[in-house]
Design a protein around this motif. Structure first.
Motif, short mmCIF file in Angstrom:
data_model
loop_
_atom_site.label_atom_id
_atom_site.label_comp_id
_atom_site.label_asym_id
_atom_site.label_seq_id
_atom_site.Cartn_x
_atom_site.Cartn_y
_atom_site.Cartn_z
N GLY A 99 0.70 -1.19 0.15
CA GLY A 99 0.06 0.14 0.08
C GLY A 99 0.86 1.28 -0.03
N VAL A 100 1.86 1.25 0.87
CA VAL A 100 2.68 2.61 0.95
C VAL A 100 3.52 2.69 -0.28
CG1 VAL A 100 2.65 2.73 3.36
CG2 VAL A 100 4.60 1.31 2.46
N ARG A 101 3.95 1.50 -1.03
CA ARG A 101 4.87 1.49 -1.92
C ARG A 101 3.90 2.26 -3.24
NH1 ARG A 101 5.92 -0.80 -6.87
NH2 ARG A 101 4.05 -2.24 -6.65
N LYS A 102 2.82 1.55 -3.41
CA LYS A 102 1.86 2.36 -4.54
C LYS A 102 1.50 3.89 -4.19
CE LYS A 102 0.96 -1.45 -7.19
NZ LYS A 102 -0.33 -2.08 -6.85
N LEU A 103 1.29 4.23 -2.86
CA LEU A 103 0.92 5.56 -2.49
C LEU A 103 1.74 6.63 -2.56
CD1 LEU A 103 -1.50 7.37 -1.42
CD2 LEU A 103 -0.87 6.64 0.87
N ILE A 107 0.98 10.42 -3.73
CA ILE A 107 0.02 10.97 -2.55
C ILE A 107 -0.21 12.23 -2.66
CG2 ILE A 107 1.98 11.31 -0.86
CD1 ILE A 107 0.14 10.15 1.31
N ALA A 149 -4.44 4.36 -1.20
CA ALA A 149 -3.67 3.44 -2.38
C ALA A 149 -4.42 2.87 -3.23
CB ALA A 149 -2.70 2.66 -1.42
N GLU A 150 -5.86 2.69 -2.87
CA GLU A 150 -6.62 1.95 -3.82
C GLU A 150 -6.70 0.37 -3.77
OE1 GLU A 150 -6.96 3.61 -7.57
OE2 GLU A 150 -7.84 5.86 -6.60
N GLN A 151 -6.01 0.13 -2.61
CA GLN A 151 -5.86 -1.35 -2.29
C GLN A 151 -6.98 -1.95 -1.79
OE1 GLN A 151 -2.43 -3.01 -3.71
NE2 GLN A 151 -3.11 -1.07 -4.58
N LEU A 193 5.99 8.96 3.46
CA LEU A 193 5.08 9.32 2.29
C LEU A 193 5.08 10.58 2.01
CD1 LEU A 193 2.02 7.32 4.13
CD2 LEU A 193 3.24 6.56 1.87
N GLU A 198 9.05 5.92 -1.29
CA GLU A 198 8.41 4.83 -0.89
C GLU A 198 9.16 3.49 -0.07
OE1 GLU A 198 8.98 2.20 -4.90
OE2 GLU A 198 8.37 3.96 -5.47
#
Length: 220
Positions: A99-103, A107, A149-151, A193, A198
């Protein structure tokens, strides 16, 4: 607004809702000893209500995984095994690091501010020594990251684990000073973030959940 300037009717809670809220709060606060046997009869006397709202509340809390039913005896607070704790932490690390990797690269300032607002509320809860509110905000912080993160599949799994993670959160916060540590660890994740880095965000998240796991394992 109505031309008669009428105010909405405030709905009072039902007996079942009151019993459910009080019992759930007691479980999550650790007020009920692990080996304590609770029954419909004892609770109806304690709450001074009929057995029906007590029975409904017990059934709901059992369905949520916070209580277990012992045939012909009563109910006990569910204990989470070490194996289950390891599985929960493993799932959370896997989902939330992704999630944090994608966000991180995407952000927005608004999302950063919303996470800081949650952090501010956590600080206030810690100052008031409000453990239950702090646990709620801790889960909100993590869930919001997955949401941003739209997970959505990960978020659903996280919500399914919600009560078990709250129990783990309660156990972790039994350590003196852990509330303050959690806030610092959340802040470090958020700073990663905010920098849109990431790797830093993932490392800080891993550190945070590893600390939680260590604290819980050391609680007897």
């Amino acid at each position: 607004m109505s031309k008669f300037d009428l105010k909405p009717i405030q709905k009072n809670k039902t007996s079942k809702e009151l019993v459910y809220d009080e019992l759930k709060s007691a479980i999550l606060h650790g007020s009920i000893p692990k080996n304590e046997l609770i029954t419909e009869i004892s609770l109806s006397k304690s709450f001074d209500v009929s057995r029906t709202p007590v029975r409904e509340s017990l059934a709901e809390l059992t369905k949520e995984g916070l209580l277990v039913h012992e045939q012909r005896k009563g109910f006990k607070v569910r204990e989470i095994s070490e194996n289950e704790k390891e599985q929960i932490i493993y799932l959370r690390k896997s989902m939330e690091k992704e999630g944090v990797r994608k966000l991180a690269p995407l952000i927005t300032e608004e999302q950063i501010q919303e996470l800081y607002d949650i952090l501010s509320e956590q600080e206030e809860a810690a100052q008031n020594d409000d453990r239950l509110r702090n646990i709620e905000l801790d889960q909100m912080f993590h869930k919001t990251i997955l949401e941003f993160a739209e997970q959505n599949m990960f978020k659903k799994i996280f919500i399914d684990l919600h009560n078990l993670t709250r129990v783990i959160g309660h156990e972790a916060l039994m350590k003196p000073g852990r509330m303050e540590e959690v806030i610092k660890e959340h802040r470090a994740i958020l700073e990663g973030l905010q920098e849109q880095d990431e790797q830093i965000a993932m490392d800080k998240l891993d550190y945070h959940l590893s600390n939680t796991e260590t604290v819980v394992k050391n609680i007897k």
